[in-house]
Scaffold this motif. Structure first.
Motif, PDB file in Angstrom:
ATOM      1  N   ALA A 153      58.366 -20.499  39.551  1.00  0.00           N
ATOM      2  CA  ALA A 153      59.185 -19.284  39.580  1.00  0.00           C
ATOM      3  C   ALA A 153      58.435 -18.084  38.987  1.00  0.00           C
ATOM      4  CB  ALA A 153      60.490 -19.510  38.818  1.00  0.00           C
ATOM      5  N   GLY A 154      57.250 -18.342  38.443  1.00  0.00           N
ATOM      6  CA  GLY A 154      56.477 -17.250  37.860  1.00  0.00           C
ATOM      7  C   GLY A 154      57.078 -16.700  36.592  1.00  0.00           C
ATOM      8  N   ILE A 155      57.779 -17.538  35.861  1.00  0.00           N
ATOM      9  CA  ILE A 155      58.425 -17.080  34.625  1.00  0.00           C
ATOM     10  C   ILE A 155      57.568 -17.437  33.420  1.00  0.00           C
ATOM     11  CG2 ILE A 155      60.385 -17.466  33.082  1.00  0.00           C
ATOM     12  CD1 ILE A 155      62.082 -17.933  35.629  1.00  0.00           C
ATOM     13  N   VAL A 156      57.323 -16.443  32.589  1.00  0.00           N
ATOM     14  CA  VAL A 156      56.645 -16.696  31.319  1.00  0.00           C
ATOM     15  C   VAL A 156      57.672 -16.523  30.212  1.00  0.00           C
ATOM     16  CG1 VAL A 156      54.851 -15.907  29.722  1.00  0.00           C
ATOM     17  CG2 VAL A 156      54.401 -15.962  32.189  1.00  0.00           C
ATOM     18  N   THR A 157      57.814 -17.542  29.405  1.00  0.00           N
ATOM     19  CA  THR A 157      58.765 -17.462  28.290  1.00  0.00           C
ATOM     20  C   THR A 157      58.152 -16.644  27.166  1.00  0.00           C
ATOM     21  OG1 THR A 157      57.885 -19.608  27.623  1.00  0.00           O
ATOM     22  CG2 THR A 157      59.996 -19.598  28.796  1.00  0.00           C
ATOM     23  N   ARG A 158      58.989 -16.242  26.249  1.00  0.00           N
ATOM     24  CA  ARG A 158      58.519 -15.489  25.098  1.00  0.00           C
ATOM     25  C   ARG A 158      57.689 -16.400  24.183  1.00  0.00           C
ATOM     26  NH1 ARG A 158      61.100 -13.229  20.602  1.00  0.00           N
ATOM     27  NH2 ARG A 158      62.653 -14.872  20.722  1.00  0.00           N
ATOM     28  N   HIS A 159      58.284 -17.543  23.859  1.00  0.00           N
ATOM     29  CA  HIS A 159      57.546 -18.541  23.075  1.00  0.00           C
ATOM     30  C   HIS A 159      56.600 -19.310  24.000  1.00  0.00           C
ATOM     31  CE1 HIS A 159      61.254 -17.986  20.745  1.00  0.00           C
ATOM     32  NE2 HIS A 159      60.630 -18.470  19.697  1.00  0.00           N
ATOM     33  N   PRO A 160      55.489 -19.784  23.465  1.00  0.00           N
ATOM     34  CA  PRO A 160      54.749 -20.798  24.216  1.00  0.00           C
ATOM     35  C   PRO A 160      55.655 -22.029  24.378  1.00  0.00           C
ATOM     36  CG  PRO A 160      53.534 -20.078  22.257  1.00  0.00           C
ATOM     37  CD  PRO A 160      54.902 -19.510  22.147  1.00  0.00           C
ATOM     38  N   LEU A 161      55.366 -22.839  25.380  1.00  0.00           N
ATOM     39  CA  LEU A 161      56.083 -24.105  25.544  1.00  0.00           C
ATOM     40  C   LEU A 161      55.104 -25.251  25.323  1.00  0.00           C
ATOM     41  CD1 LEU A 161      58.209 -23.387  28.753  1.00  0.00           C
ATOM     42  CD2 LEU A 161      58.897 -23.153  26.340  1.00  0.00           C
ATOM     43  N   ALA A 162      55.611 -26.384  24.879  1.00  0.00           N
ATOM     44  CA  ALA A 162      54.758 -27.565  24.730  1.00  0.00           C
ATOM     45  C   ALA A 162      55.494 -28.783  25.263  1.00  0.00           C
ATOM     46  CB  ALA A 162      54.380 -27.768  23.267  1.00  0.00           C
ATOM     47  N   VAL A 163      54.762 -29.592  26.021  1.00  0.00           N
ATOM     48  CA  VAL A 163      55.264 -30.909  26.424  1.00  0.00           C
ATOM     49  C   VAL A 163      54.523 -31.920  25.555  1.00  0.00           C
ATOM     50  CG1 VAL A 163      55.403 -32.614  28.281  1.00  0.00           C
ATOM     51  CG2 VAL A 163      55.745 -30.170  28.783  1.00  0.00           C
ATOM     52  N   ILE A 164      55.273 -32.764  24.859  1.00  0.00           N
ATOM     53  CA  ILE A 164      54.640 -33.680  23.893  1.00  0.00           C
ATOM     54  C   ILE A 164      54.926 -35.137  24.246  1.00  0.00           C
ATOM     55  CG2 ILE A 164      54.472 -34.374  21.471  1.00  0.00           C
ATOM     56  CD1 ILE A 164      55.209 -31.610  20.609  1.00  0.00           C
ATOM     57  N   ASP A 165      53.843 -35.929  24.261  1.00  0.00           N
ATOM     58  CA  ASP A 165      53.961 -37.390  24.343  1.00  0.00           C
ATOM     59  C   ASP A 165      53.561 -37.947  22.979  1.00  0.00           C
ATOM     60  OD1 ASP A 165      53.871 -40.126  24.936  1.00  0.00           O
ATOM     61  OD2 ASP A 165      51.878 -39.992  25.854  1.00  0.00           O
ATOM     62  N   TRP A 166      54.572 -38.308  22.183  1.00  0.00           N
ATOM     63  CA  TRP A 166      54.300 -38.851  20.845  1.00  0.00           C
ATOM     64  C   TRP A 166      53.741 -40.272  20.960  1.00  0.00           C
ATOM     65  CZ3 TRP A 166      54.552 -35.482  16.958  1.00  0.00           C
ATOM     66  CH2 TRP A 166      55.393 -34.387  17.069  1.00  0.00           C
ATOM     67  N   THR A 167      52.665 -40.543  20.243  1.00  0.00           N
ATOM     68  CA  THR A 167      52.049 -41.881  20.269  1.00  0.00           C
ATOM     69  C   THR A 167      52.927 -42.909  19.559  1.00  0.00           C
ATOM     70  OG1 THR A 167      49.804 -40.961  20.325  1.00  0.00           O
ATOM     71  CG2 THR A 167      50.029 -43.203  19.469  1.00  0.00           C
ATOM     72  N   ASN A 168      53.007 -44.099  20.154  1.00  0.00           N
ATOM     73  CA  ASN A 168      53.610 -45.272  19.490  1.00  0.00           C
ATOM     74  C   ASN A 168      55.006 -45.012  18.939  1.00  0.00           C
ATOM     75  OD1 ASN A 168      53.007 -48.120  18.623  1.00  0.00           O
ATOM     76  ND2 ASN A 168      53.442 -47.301  16.611  1.00  0.00           N
ATOM     77  N   GLU A 169      55.905 -44.546  19.807  1.00  0.00           N
ATOM     78  CA  GLU A 169      57.290 -44.372  19.361  1.00  0.00           C
ATOM     79  C   GLU A 169      57.967 -45.709  19.189  1.00  0.00           C
ATOM     80  OE1 GLU A 169      61.622 -43.874  19.456  1.00  0.00           O
ATOM     81  OE2 GLU A 169      60.394 -45.050  20.802  1.00  0.00           O
ATOM     82  N   GLU A 170      57.710 -46.636  20.132  1.00  0.00           N
ATOM     83  CA  GLU A 170      58.492 -47.876  20.160  1.00  0.00           C
ATOM     84  C   GLU A 170      58.202 -48.808  18.991  1.00  0.00           C
ATOM     85  OE1 GLU A 170      60.965 -48.474  21.878  1.00  0.00           O
ATOM     86  OE2 GLU A 170      60.861 -47.397  23.769  1.00  0.00           O
ATOM     87  N   GLY A 171      56.991 -48.736  18.453  1.00  0.00           N
ATOM     88  CA  GLY A 171      56.652 -49.672  17.386  1.00  0.00           C
ATOM     89  C   GLY A 171      56.426 -51.080  17.899  1.00  0.00           C
ATOM     90  N   ALA A 172      56.267 -51.216  19.223  1.00  0.00           N
ATOM     91  CA  ALA A 172      56.138 -52.558  19.798  1.00  0.00           C
ATOM     92  C   ALA A 172      54.730 -53.110  19.594  1.00  0.00           C
ATOM     93  CB  ALA A 172      56.481 -52.525  21.292  1.00  0.00           C
ATOM     94  N   ARG A 173      53.710 -52.240  19.665  1.00  0.00           N
ATOM     95  CA  ARG A 173      52.353 -52.736  19.402  1.00  0.00           C
ATOM     96  C   ARG A 173      51.973 -52.541  17.930  1.00  0.00           C
ATOM     97  NH1 ARG A 173      46.442 -51.100  22.089  1.00  0.00           N
ATOM     98  NH2 ARG A 173      45.273 -52.548  20.770  1.00  0.00           N
ATOM     99  N   PHE A 174      52.241 -51.355  17.401  1.00  0.00           N
ATOM    100  CA  PHE A 174      51.940 -51.064  15.997  1.00  0.00           C
ATOM    101  C   PHE A 174      53.239 -50.717  15.272  1.00  0.00           C
ATOM    102  CE2 PHE A 174      48.199 -49.776  18.470  1.00  0.00           C
ATOM    103  CZ  PHE A 174      47.195 -50.479  17.834  1.00  0.00           C
ATOM    104  N   ALA A 175      53.498 -51.364  14.127  1.00  0.00           N
ATOM    105  CA  ALA A 175      54.630 -50.967  13.297  1.00  0.00           C
ATOM    106  C   ALA A 175      54.121 -49.916  12.308  1.00  0.00           C
ATOM    107  CB  ALA A 175      55.176 -52.176  12.556  1.00  0.00           C
ATOM    108  N   PRO A 176      54.942 -49.024  11.813  1.00  0.00           N
ATOM    109  CA  PRO A 176      56.336 -48.839  12.174  1.00  0.00           C
ATOM    110  C   PRO A 176      56.503 -48.027  13.466  1.00  0.00           C
ATOM    111  CG  PRO A 176      55.710 -47.220  10.531  1.00  0.00           C
ATOM    112  CD  PRO A 176      54.500 -48.090  10.775  1.00  0.00           C
ATOM    113  N   ALA A 177      57.726 -48.007  13.959  1.00  0.00           N
ATOM    114  CA  ALA A 177      58.051 -47.179  15.116  1.00  0.00           C
ATOM    115  C   ALA A 177      57.942 -45.698  14.733  1.00  0.00           C
ATOM    116  CB  ALA A 177      59.477 -47.484  15.587  1.00  0.00           C
TER     117      ALA A 177
END
Ligand SMILES: [Zn+2]
Length: 423
Positions: free
Chosen positions: A117-141
């Protein structure tokens, strides 16, 4: 000027992203099952996919020392911190394709929509993939968001080992995701997390959206009830000190504690074991666990006090000493009123039915809430099932959630000023 209120995500593109990335870690011979453990082959593949997709729309990638991917899109005001849309791409070993994943890919879809849409927001935007949320391989979650918020040290996180003895630090280096950006150095103007509910409430009430006001607090206890082991046939009832009888009455008291503040208090005995465990012997010892939950510290305090009073009353009445040992607690989290208001307004403007609710599960947002204004959006999931290969949502759920995310972020962004548009 684009009418921001009329802007909608491309629901088909979002659903395609969900399906396309599900090949990274799909469990063979299951309809939707996923096994995408932190920094395993599938996680590395989906991370690369995300980075490529973000770079394709001009975002810049920052990878921190814990491998968290922060894809950033500039705003019109360079003085402002980014508004983040974060969640996680890792799964349980027999998990589904929406828990966490929806939040990250919907964040990508929001930025793609703004880009188109060609829209620039006032704030920068960030898409974040946090590492190891589940805690399934490394504890803690939620370890990476935990370090981000100062709950754990970086060294502690890097030293955590998986079942094969590989540390998180070694896994990061091996995967090529040991970034150099200091964890937590990037301030966030806000953190929005779209997530599946992982419970049955929205579906049962036929509601589109959950506006999450916070995360309930949790306190865990180990309880030991001590009586006297005795012969089932020779010991008169009046002379017994039966640990199970006392523990059973304590179980009823715990149930009452759970019902003491309807809709808010929860009390659970998940484990209940009698010893020595013989048909013709009255148990001399019972071990049980108690899980108390409430959205407020004062509520948790009341429940803990009631547990202690019940235990000491039963101990003297039944002649069975009872020890109640606190072993873990997680304080209640209240999300930011400004973020909650932006999510609520967006949901109402979109005409979706909704309710305000608490999260029963932990999320990265629990930690980001300590350092940035944070809020969460829930969408229903089928039968409330998650952490299970049967986890499922409909394309309409994904679409509604992503549109609320888009409109809430735009709302929050312009709360002080109007949005500029690329010529
Ligand atoms: Zn999750």
């Amino acid at each position: 000027m684009t009418d921001h209120a009329a802007l909608r995500v491309d629901a088909d593109r979002l659903w395609r992203s969900l399906n396309e990335t599900a090949r990274f870690g799909a469990i063979p011979d299951t309809a939707r099952g996923m096994c995408r453990l932190t920094l395993g082959e599938a996680d590395i593949a989906v991370r690369r996919w995300l980075i490529a997709a973000c770079e394709a729309i001009g975002m810049t990638i920052v990878i921190d020392q814990l491998g968290t991917i922060i894809a950033r899109r500039d705003g019109s005001d360079p003085a402002l911190a980014p508004i983040a849309m974060g969640s996680h791409l890792d799964t349980q070993p027999t998990g589904g394709r929406f828990d966490g994943i929806l939040g990250v890919l919907a964040g990508l879809e929001v930025v793609r929509t703004l880009h188109d849409a060609g829209i620039v927001t006032r704030h920068p935007l960030a898409v974040i993939d946090w590492t190891n949320e589940e805690g399934a391989r490394f504890a803690p979650a939620m370890v990476a968001s935990g370090v981000f918020a100062g709950e754990f040290s970086l060294d502690y996180a890097l030293a955590q080992r998986d079942r094969d003895g590989v540390t998180l630090g070694e896994a990061l280096a091996l995967a090529g995701f040991a970034g150099d950006a200091p964890v937590g150095a990037q301030a966030l103007a806000a953190h929005f997390e779209l997530h599946i509910e992982q419970g049955p409430v929205l579906e049962a009430e036929a509601l589109d959206i959950g506006v999450v006001s916070g995360v309930q607090g949790i306190r865990w206890f180990d309880v030991v009830v001590r009586g006297q082991t005795c012969h089932a046939g020779t010991t008169p009832m009046a002379l017994r000190r039966d640990a199970l009888h006392s523990a059973a009455r304590l179980a009823l008291a715990v149930d009452q504690i759970g019902r003491s503040d309807p809709g808010r208090s929860l009390a659970t005995i998940g484990l209940f074991q009698a010893y020595p465990g013989s048909r013709n012997t009255a148990p001399g010892e019972v071990r049980l666990t108690v899980d108390l939950r409430h959205p407020e510290v004062a509520g948790l305090d009341r429940m803990e006090a009631a547990l202690g009073e019940s235990a000491s009353a039963l101990a003297s009445e039944c002649g069975t000493p009872i020890t109640v040992t606190p072993i873990w607690s997680s304080p209640p989290v209240c999300f930011d009123p400004g973020v909650i208001a932006a999510i609520t307004r967006a949901t109402e403007r979109l005409g979706h039915s909704y309710r305000t609710m608490l999260s029963g599960a932990g999320h990265d947002s629990v930690y980001t809430a300590r350092v940035a204004p944070t809020g969460m959006i829930f969408v229903p999931c089928e039968a409330g099932i998650s952490h299970n290969i049967a986890e499922n949502i409909t394309p309409a759920d994904a679409e509604r959630g992503a549109n609320v995310l888009l409109q809430a972020v735009l709302d929050y962004d312009r709360s002080a000023d109007s949005v500029s548009k690329v010529a």
